[in-house]
Design a protein around this motif. Structure first.
Motif, PDB file in Angstrom:
ATOM      1  N   THR A 133     -15.967   8.601  -2.887  1.00 35.50           N
ATOM      2  CA  THR A 133     -15.055   7.536  -2.461  1.00 35.50           C
ATOM      3  C   THR A 133     -14.807   6.552  -3.593  1.00 35.50           C
ATOM      4  O   THR A 133     -13.663   6.146  -3.849  1.00 35.50           O
ATOM      5  N   LEU A 134     -15.866   6.166  -4.300  1.00 36.00           N
ATOM      6  CA  LEU A 134     -15.710   5.228  -5.413  1.00 36.00           C
ATOM      7  C   LEU A 134     -14.902   5.841  -6.549  1.00 36.00           C
ATOM      8  O   LEU A 134     -14.099   5.154  -7.200  1.00 36.00           O
ATOM      9  N   GLN A 135     -15.087   7.119  -6.800  1.00 35.03           N
ATOM     10  CA  GLN A 135     -14.307   7.782  -7.849  1.00 35.03           C
ATOM     11  C   GLN A 135     -12.819   7.818  -7.487  1.00 35.03           C
ATOM     12  O   GLN A 135     -11.961   7.589  -8.336  1.00 35.03           O
ATOM     13  N   THR A 136     -12.523   8.055  -6.205  1.00 28.31           N
ATOM     14  CA  THR A 136     -11.132   8.039  -5.753  1.00 28.31           C
ATOM     15  C   THR A 136     -10.561   6.631  -5.877  1.00 28.31           C
ATOM     16  O   THR A 136      -9.405   6.453  -6.298  1.00 28.31           O
ATOM     17  N   CYS A 137     -11.355   5.630  -5.514  1.00 30.60           N
ATOM     18  CA  CYS A 137     -10.918   4.238  -5.660  1.00 30.60           C
ATOM     19  C   CYS A 137     -10.583   3.931  -7.117  1.00 30.60           C
ATOM     20  O   CYS A 137      -9.560   3.294  -7.414  1.00 30.60           O
ATOM     21  N   HIS A 138     -11.422   4.389  -8.024  1.00 34.21           N
ATOM     22  CA  HIS A 138     -11.195   4.159  -9.448  1.00 34.21           C
ATOM     23  C   HIS A 138      -9.862   4.763  -9.877  1.00 34.21           C
ATOM     24  O   HIS A 138      -9.086   4.136 -10.624  1.00 34.21           O
ATOM     25  N   GLU A 139      -9.561   5.951  -9.386  1.00 31.53           N
ATOM     26  CA  GLU A 139      -8.306   6.616  -9.753  1.00 31.53           C
ATOM     27  C   GLU A 139      -7.085   5.883  -9.204  1.00 31.53           C
ATOM     28  O   GLU A 139      -6.001   5.939  -9.791  1.00 31.53           O
ATOM     29  N   LEU A 140      -7.242   5.183  -8.082  1.00 34.33           N
ATOM     30  CA  LEU A 140      -6.117   4.493  -7.456  1.00 34.33           C
ATOM     31  C   LEU A 140      -5.808   3.144  -8.092  1.00 34.33           C
ATOM     32  O   LEU A 140      -4.761   2.551  -7.822  1.00 34.33           O
ATOM     33  N   LEU A 141      -6.718   2.629  -8.911  1.00 33.93           N
ATOM     34  CA  LEU A 141      -6.510   1.338  -9.549  1.00 33.93           C
ATOM     35  C   LEU A 141      -5.774   1.481 -10.871  1.00 33.93           C
ATOM     36  O   LEU A 141      -6.007   2.425 -11.627  1.00 33.93           O
ATOM     37  N   ILE A 142      -4.897   0.522 -11.143  1.00 35.85           N
ATOM     38  CA  ILE A 142      -4.284   0.495 -12.465  1.00 35.85           C
ATOM     39  C   ILE A 142      -5.329   0.008 -13.469  1.00 35.85           C
ATOM     40  O   ILE A 142      -6.305  -0.636 -13.087  1.00 35.85           O
ATOM     41  N   PRO A 143      -5.172   0.312 -14.767  1.00 36.87           N
ATOM     42  CA  PRO A 143      -6.147  -0.179 -15.758  1.00 36.87           C
ATOM     43  C   PRO A 143      -6.293  -1.699 -15.688  1.00 36.87           C
ATOM     44  O   PRO A 143      -5.307  -2.432 -15.592  1.00 36.87           O
ATOM     45  N   GLY A 144      -7.536  -2.162 -15.691  1.00 36.99           N
ATOM     46  CA  GLY A 144      -7.821  -3.583 -15.624  1.00 36.99           C
ATOM     47  C   GLY A 144      -7.919  -4.144 -14.222  1.00 36.99           C
ATOM     48  O   GLY A 144      -8.287  -5.307 -14.040  1.00 36.99           O
ATOM     49  N   ALA A 145      -7.619  -3.335 -13.194  1.00 36.66           N
ATOM     50  CA  ALA A 145      -7.612  -3.812 -11.807  1.00 36.66           C
ATOM     51  C   ALA A 145      -9.036  -3.858 -11.242  1.00 36.66           C
ATOM     52  O   ALA A 145      -9.974  -3.294 -11.796  1.00 36.66           O
ATOM     53  N   THR A 146      -9.173  -4.521 -10.094  1.00 34.17           N
ATOM     54  CA  THR A 146     -10.483  -4.897  -9.546  1.00 34.17           C
ATOM     55  C   THR A 146     -10.788  -4.215  -8.224  1.00 34.17           C
ATOM     56  O   THR A 146      -9.902  -4.030  -7.382  1.00 34.17           O
ATOM     57  N   ILE A 147     -12.071  -3.870  -8.051  1.00 37.45           N
ATOM     58  CA  ILE A 147     -12.584  -3.419  -6.754  1.00 37.45           C
ATOM     59  C   ILE A 147     -13.559  -4.477  -6.238  1.00 37.45           C
ATOM     60  O   ILE A 147     -14.290  -5.096  -7.020  1.00 37.45           O
ATOM     61  N   PHE A 148     -13.539  -4.716  -4.922  1.00 35.39           N
ATOM     62  CA  PHE A 148     -14.445  -5.652  -4.252  1.00 35.39           C
ATOM     63  C   PHE A 148     -15.194  -4.887  -3.177  1.00 35.39           C
ATOM     64  O   PHE A 148     -14.585  -4.178  -2.373  1.00 35.39           O
ATOM     65  N   ILE A 149     -16.525  -5.039  -3.146  1.00 35.31           N
ATOM     66  CA  ILE A 149     -17.354  -4.354  -2.146  1.00 35.31           C
ATOM     67  C   ILE A 149     -18.333  -5.349  -1.537  1.00 35.31           C
ATOM     68  O   ILE A 149     -18.935  -6.158  -2.249  1.00 35.31           O
TER      69      ILE A 149
END
Length: 199
Positions: A72-88
């Motif tokens: 799931t985290l790897q898919t999230c990483h792919e969906l973000l543009i470079p420099g974008a943020t994930i919050f958990i």
């Protein structure tokens, strides 16, 4: 912004009001329909957004419910543009509450919670998924509510039932409260952000 596990879209209303274009992932059909009826773009799974890219992804009390958090985290990483943020935000396996209540700690919540993390494990999972600038954040956690629900579970009472007594949980000791509030490792929940590396 994509909110994963968005339910009926209640939280999506806040970033939308702040000017974000928002979308959500919600596998529950009834909740998804309710959010869609309010005008939100809500789809059943992450794969439904595979051709899109986002400036931010949020997973508030979601990662503990998925069968394969790393995927799931790897898919999230792919969906973000470079420099974008994930919050958990997720329960902390090394919390003061878990240490005190053990198998009766509210954060375990079997069978709905499938995988729980401590600080080190979540950091490694994010790092292995390609995230950088991983930072754990301090925020207010509902210590008394978690403690009360854990006490009810230990007494054999469903903390969400109408029959649950309306009693107050005893306060944590001063040292426990300080540890649960200010310790880097022992807060009730883990709140963390990370970024996809700039290109």
């Amino acid at each position: 912004m994509l909110d994963i596990g968005c339910g009926n879209g209640d939280w999506l209303a806040f970033p939308k009001q702040a000017g974000w274009q928002v979308a959500g992932v919600e596998p529950d059909e009834n909740a998804r329909r309710a959010g869609s009826d309010r005008g939100f773009d809500i789809r059943p799974s992450l794969s439904d957004f595979s051709n899109e890219a986002f400036n931010a992804l949020t997973l508030s009390h979601v990662i503990e419910h998925v069968h394969d958090p790393l995927s799931t985290l790897q898919t999230c990483h792919e969906l973000l543009i470079p420099g974008a943020t994930i919050f958990i935000d997720t329960p902390n396996l090394d919390s003061v509450g878990h240490r005190i209540y053990g198998k009766n700690w509210r954060g375990l919540e079997p069978p709905r919670h499938l995988v729980l993390f401590n600080r080190e494990g979540l950091h490694r999972a994010l790092e292995a998924s390609g995230f950088v600038d991983i930072r754990f954040r301090r925020r207010f956690y509902p210590l008394s509510g978690m403690q009360l629900q854990s006490r009810l579970i230990a007494s054999g009472i469903d903390p969400f039932s109408d029959a649950a007594p309306a009693c107050r949980a005893p306060k944590f000791t001063a040292s426990e409260l300080l540890e649960a509030t200010f310790s880097k490792k022992h807060t009730e929940f883990l709140t963390v952000t990370g970024r996809r590396a700039p290109s």
